[in-house]
Write a protein that holds these residues in place. Structure first.
Motif, mmCIF file in Angstrom:
data_model
loop_
_atom_site.group_PDB
_atom_site.id
_atom_site.type_symbol
_atom_site.label_atom_id
_atom_site.label_comp_id
_atom_site.label_asym_id
_atom_site.label_seq_id
_atom_site.Cartn_x
_atom_site.Cartn_y
_atom_site.Cartn_z
ATOM 1 N N ALA A 329 0.806 -1.218 0.000
ATOM 2 C CA ALA A 329 0.000 0.000 0.000
ATOM 3 C C ALA A 329 0.842 1.272 0.000
ATOM 4 O O ALA A 329 0.494 2.255 -0.661
ATOM 5 N N LYS A 330 1.950 1.280 0.761
ATOM 6 C CA LYS A 330 2.739 2.515 0.883
ATOM 7 C C LYS A 330 3.385 2.905 -0.439
ATOM 8 O O LYS A 330 3.495 4.086 -0.761
ATOM 9 N N GLY A 413 0.225 0.814 13.231
ATOM 10 C CA GLY A 413 -1.078 0.221 12.967
ATOM 11 C C GLY A 413 -1.643 0.532 11.603
ATOM 12 O O GLY A 413 -2.799 0.219 11.319
ATOM 13 N N HIS A 414 -0.822 1.147 10.730
ATOM 14 C CA HIS A 414 -1.301 1.465 9.393
ATOM 15 C C HIS A 414 -1.087 0.270 8.470
ATOM 16 O O HIS A 414 -0.011 -0.329 8.471
ATOM 17 N N PRO A 415 -2.076 -0.089 7.657
ATOM 18 C CA PRO A 415 -1.910 -1.222 6.735
ATOM 19 C C PRO A 415 -0.800 -0.948 5.724
ATOM 20 O O PRO A 415 -0.733 0.147 5.149
ATOM 21 N N ILE A 416 0.070 -1.922 5.533
ATOM 22 C CA ILE A 416 1.146 -1.761 4.551
ATOM 23 C C ILE A 416 1.107 -2.862 3.490
ATOM 24 O O ILE A 416 1.739 -2.734 2.443
ATOM 25 N N ARG A 417 0.374 -3.931 3.755
ATOM 26 C CA ARG A 417 0.306 -5.007 2.764
ATOM 27 C C ARG A 417 -1.075 -5.644 2.770
ATOM 28 O O ARG A 417 -1.597 -6.007 3.821
ATOM 29 N N LEU A 418 -1.671 -5.759 1.573
ATOM 30 C CA LEU A 418 -2.954 -6.429 1.402
ATOM 31 C C LEU A 418 -2.786 -7.543 0.379
ATOM 32 O O LEU A 418 -1.879 -7.498 -0.465
ATOM 33 N N ALA A 419 -3.651 -8.527 0.442
ATOM 34 C CA ALA A 419 -3.633 -9.621 -0.533
ATOM 35 C C ALA A 419 -5.049 -10.094 -0.753
ATOM 36 O O ALA A 419 -5.940 -9.873 0.081
ATOM 37 N N GLY A 420 -5.262 -10.738 -1.889
ATOM 38 C CA GLY A 420 -6.603 -11.231 -2.167
ATOM 39 C C GLY A 420 -6.683 -11.925 -3.503
ATOM 40 O O GLY A 420 -5.674 -12.339 -4.081
ATOM 41 N N THR A 421 -7.905 -12.039 -4.011
ATOM 42 C CA THR A 421 -8.151 -12.739 -5.268
ATOM 43 C C THR A 421 -9.107 -11.949 -6.132
ATOM 44 O O THR A 421 -9.850 -11.087 -5.651
ATOM 45 N N LEU A 422 -9.059 -12.252 -7.418
ATOM 46 C CA LEU A 422 -10.024 -11.720 -8.379
ATOM 47 C C LEU A 422 -10.526 -12.909 -9.196
ATOM 48 O O LEU A 422 -9.720 -13.634 -9.780
#
Length: 667
Positions: A329-330, A413-422
């Protein structure tokens, strides 16, 4: 001195070479060297002294012919500016020549000791390392006062230099031995297999000279089976061409060569990462090869399994049309799996789109929902799931479901990495839409069918009631016949509707059967059918123009062929606005072409694509009766004949329905 300096130098060289070649210890070499000088100059007594590590005193004394008490005293005397010949030479780093010890101020502290040792003169030359550091002294004593000649000075300088050279040689030899010991330790204790190959017969023969314990452990071979054997005698035949080629490359280039080798060995099939290093002689000729092999069999097996797992994952993602992604995210750095590119129909060589640029992939409404879901997940540290509609492209409408979650946060506490699917859910969405459309069509059909069935039933009931009443009273035959004819017409209409419904059931279930007969005369059939419609056409105020080529016969089902013609003429009559109708039949090659043309209300272009589908109608059911089944039945029958049906139409100008049937139809 009785011998010339040149002769002494020759003796020095020969003596040193002999001593060094015999690997004599340092003590023996220095004592022998002193004895040699003393033999060449019988009136001399020689000494070699070495300083301690602090450079304050002498700690090592080589003087076999000086008195013991004198030798024992030397290590306890500090060097300095007035410390005898050797102490002063070691301190100043300069040669010190004392012609008469008893009368020289440098010897004042040591005169009595020198007198007791019967020493009258002493010349001392500092022994220096290559960097100029003083290591010790070489000294010549005389029992009588004596001044040196020029050749004496040259001899003592050469003697001191010779001692320095010998020291350096031993230092280098010790370093080499230590390096050899370290190499040997590495060689023997290495977990990697190592071996030494001798090159013989001008590079034609490669012979094993040494192997380490790891070589035995990895290969399962014994030393007896390897040492002094050629590579052909040791290695499996399948490995020889590769090994020879790599050894030859190392020899010809003089450089290290790396390669991968798979070899069946007594310990099993092994995969090795091999490195061979050429070893050269003093002339730069490669004479040996050092080989090192890292056993990567297990790592290769794990890598292969990982690759298989990755391939399985890629295949699974492809089958499920489910791609995975990660987002830093950063930095707004996005990573996509291969399937993401497939789902989005993007070039896999292109870089993944940063999150903010992904708005171009979806409709505005979908993008706003996705952005809101991601922002909420980042704010709460939770997850999300959003259905998305893709922007229209050449592939048509596309739908996806995006899922994601926060994987990692920074210390604040700030989000720095997200993951998921499409996931591509286009097919599911289309099925859902088709199902909805089918359900809507069903509901509409039920309403229309109810109305269509109720209308002739009501009319039939009224007609029958009228007939019954007429029979109870007095009614002339003409009126009775008219009422009976109306009842019959409504009964025929009801029968036709029921037949269509039965056809839908049988065709939809795949139970339609063609009863093919040879020489079915399409021309005669069409003439008969059109004749039946003459009264209906006249009542509608219309007219019928026929152009029927005679004797067009083929392999057809006469009943189904009649259904096709009847449905097309009925439609032309219903939607023709009472204007003339044309029916044409002609032969075209091996096909029969039927055309039914009206000049009625016509069909809009968007409806033309749908009218051959089940329950589809081009007009409102409130304006025209019908179940929306006739043209679908026509298409199904024509398709069963391996034929084609199509329409050309213009709103308010009429429609032309065309049917092309192979003359020898196949059921």
């Amino acid at each position: 001195m009785e011998k010339t300096v040149d002769t002494q130098q020759d003796h020095f060289v020969n003596l040193i070479l002999k001593l060094l070649s015999n690997d004599e210890p340092l003590d023996t070499i220095f004592k022998t060297l002193i004895e040699f000088f003393e033999e060449q100059n019988p009136s001399t007594i020689c000494s070699i002294l070495f300083l301690d590590k602090n450079k304050k005193r002498f700690e090592k004394v080589y003087a076999p012919h000086l008195p013991d008490f004198y030798n024992q005293a030397l290590p306890h005397l500090d060097i300095g500016e007035s410390a005898g010949s050797c102490g002063t030479a070691a301190y100043t780093g300069k040669r010190v020549v004392v012609v008469d010890i008893q009368n020289d101020p440098l010897w004042v502290p040591y005169r009595d000791m020198a007198k007791a040792a019967n020493l009258a003169a002493c010349w001392s030359q500092p022994i220096k390392a290559q960097n100029g550091e003083v290591l010790g002294t070489f000294a010549i004593y005389y029992v009588e006062p004596r001044a040196p000649l020029e050749r004496d000075i040259k001899t003592i300088e050469q003697a001191a230099n010779l001692v320095a050279i010998i020291l350096k040689y031993f230092e280098n030899r010790k370093a080499a031995e230590q390096a050899k010991e370290r190499l040997s330790l590495i060689y023997e204790s290495s977990i990697d297999a190592m071996w030494l190959i001798a090159i013989e017969d001008e590079g034609k023969t490669y012979r094993f000279k040494s192997i380490n314990d790891a070589f035995i452990a990895v290969t399962g071979l014994t030393r007896a089976a390897v040492l002094e054997k050629t590579i052909e005698e040791v290695l499996p035949p399948t490995s020889i061409p590769l090994v020879r080629a790599k050894y030859a490359e190392a020899v010809s280039t003089g450089h290290v060569v790396d390669y991968l080798e798979v070899a069946p060995l007594p310990s099993g099939v092994k995969v090795g990462q091999i490195r061979v290093k050429p070893i050269k002689d003093e002339n730069g000729v490669v004479i040996k090869i050092l080989g090192i092999a890292e056993d990567i069999t297990e790592r290769k097996r794990i890598d292969d399994r990982l690759k298989e797992s990755e391939a399985d994952l890629i295949y699974a993602q492809h089958v499920a049309q489910l791609g995975s992604w990660k987002w830093e995210a950063k930095t707004d750095t996005v990573h996509w799996s291969q399937e993401i590119y497939n789902i989005l129909n993007l070039d896999p060589k292109s870089a993944p789109l940063p999150f903010v640029e992904q708005s171009k992939l979806y409709t505005e409404e979908s993008w706003n929902r996705l952005k809101a879901a991601v922002e909420h997940a980042m704010a709460t540290g939770g997850s999300y799931e959003v259905d998305l509609e893709g922007r229209l492209n050449a592939q048509g409408p596309r739908w996806y479901v995006a899922r994601g979650a926060v994987l990692e946060k920074d210390p604040q506490g700030h989000p720095i990495r997200l993951a998921g699917t499409l996931q591509n859910i286009t097919e599911r969405k289309l099925l859902e839409n088709n199902l909805k459309a089918a359900l809507n069509a069903r509901d509409e059909f039920i309403a229309v069918a109810t109305h269509e069935l109720k209308t002739p039933l009501t009319t039939l009931q009224l007609a029958l009631y009228s007939i019954v009443k007429g029979l109870e009273g007095t009614i002339d035959k003409e009126k009775l016949a008219s009422r009976v004819e109306k009842a019959k017409l409504q009964g025929d209409r009801l029968e036709a509707l029921i037949k269509n419904l039965l056809d839908v059931t049988s065709i939809g279930a795949g139970k339609m059967r063609l009863e093919l007969k040879p020489d079915v005369n399409f021309s005669s059939l069409l003439q008969n059918i059109t004749k039946k419609y003459e009264d209906d056409i006249a009542k509608a105020g219309s007219s019928l123009l026929k152009n029927i080529e005679p004797n067009i016969t083929g392999l057809w089902d006469e009943f189904r062929l009649e259904q096709v013609v009847t449905n097309l003429i009925s439609n032309a009559l219903k939607y023709g606005n009472g204007k003339p109708i044309e029916v044409h039949l002609r032969r075209s090659g091996q096909n029969a072409i039927l055309e039914v043309r009206d000049q009625g209300i016509g069909i809009s272009e968007d409806k033309q694509k749908k009218i051959f589908e089940r329950f589809e109608r081009a007009v409102s059911e409130t304006s025209y009766s019908g179940l929306g089944l006739g043209l679908w039945i026509v298409k199904e029958i024509v398709t069963a004949f391996n034929g084609k049906v199509w329409v050309k139409s213009t709103l308010n100008k009429g429609s032309t329905f065309s049917v092309e049937l192979p003359i020898k139809a196949q059921g």
